[in-house]
Design an enzyme around this catalytic site. Structure first.
Site, PDB file in Angstrom:
ATOM      1  N   ASP A 272       1.015  -1.259   0.070  1.00  0.00           N
ATOM      2  CA  ASP A 272      -0.033   0.024   0.057  1.00  0.00           C
ATOM      3  C   ASP A 272       0.889   1.159   0.107  1.00  0.00           C
ATOM      4  OD1 ASP A 272      -2.250   1.683   0.472  1.00  0.00           O
ATOM      5  OD2 ASP A 272      -2.086   1.578   2.657  1.00  0.00           O
TER       6      ASP A 272
ATOM      7  N   ASP B 116      -0.459   5.111   1.123  1.00  0.00           N
ATOM      8  CA  ASP B 116      -0.675   6.041   2.420  1.00  0.00           C
ATOM      9  C   ASP B 116      -0.502   5.419   3.466  1.00  0.00           C
ATOM     10  OD1 ASP B 116      -1.064   8.041   0.322  1.00  0.00           O
ATOM     11  OD2 ASP B 116      -3.398   7.314   0.334  1.00  0.00           O
TER      12      ASP B 116
ATOM     13  N   ASP C 242      -2.010  -0.547   5.705  1.00  0.00           N
ATOM     14  CA  ASP C 242      -2.577  -0.145   7.093  1.00  0.00           C
ATOM     15  C   ASP C 242      -3.925  -0.300   7.622  1.00  0.00           C
ATOM     16  OD1 ASP C 242      -2.654   2.051   5.109  1.00  0.00           O
ATOM     17  OD2 ASP C 242      -3.308   3.209   7.228  1.00  0.00           O
TER      18      ASP C 242
HETATM   19 MG   LIG Z   1      -3.110   2.992   3.391  1.00  0.00          MG
END
Ligand SMILES: [Mg+2]
Length: 155
Positions: free
Chosen positions: A11, A13, A117
């Protein structure tokens, strides 16, 4: 017969990119705007997370791994699609741009590992492989992620 490489998705961000710090800077630049992220410049200007670049390149160059970036777009911000692409070229190079997937439906990408996340929201919970939750007790940072892969596939 060569061994099948493990497919790893990473990922952007809060995993490769420090979105929190960048968002705070961008908000200060556009005070009073409810959605400062809708102003161009945020996604391109994000700093890498600590150890993210070296760790990503280690994964990318590992002979037993096939590594892709899998990032969901902010669909109301058309410029984020271009800025994510520019960020990857600036920080990781054109070879990684070749492996950049921008998709709001992460579970449609088939693979073995997803480093993200968020546990859900963009199909993470429906991903076929193992979700490695970045920022969790198990994987608090990039050091813990690379340590995990070193035990799996060797140095
Ligand atoms: Mg993320």
């Amino acid at each position: 017969m060569t061994e099948k490489k493990a497919i790893v998705y990473v990922d952007m961000d809060h995993v490769l990119c420090d979105y929190a710090a960048g968002f705070a800077r961008h908000k200060a630049k556009y005070p009073g705007r409810a959605f400062p992220q809708s102003k161009p410049g945020l996604y391109e200007s994000l700093d890498p997370m600590p150890d993210a670049i070296d760790s990503y390149m280690w994964l990318h160059e590992h002979p037993k791994l096939d590594v892709y970036i899998l990032t969901a777009p902010s669909i109301k911000n058309p410029h984020c699609y271009a800025e994510k692409r520019i960020w990857v070229e600036n920080h990781l190079g054109m070879a990684v741009v070749e492996n950049l997937i921008i998709s709001p439906h992460k579970h449609l990408s088939k693979g073995d590992y997803l480093i993200d996340d968020m546990p859900s929201g963009k199909g993470q919970d429906l991903f076929d492989g193992e979700l490695m939750l970045f920022g969790s007790d198990e994987f608090p940072n990039w050091t813990s992620v690379t340590r995990y892969f070193k035990t799996l596939v060797g140095r």
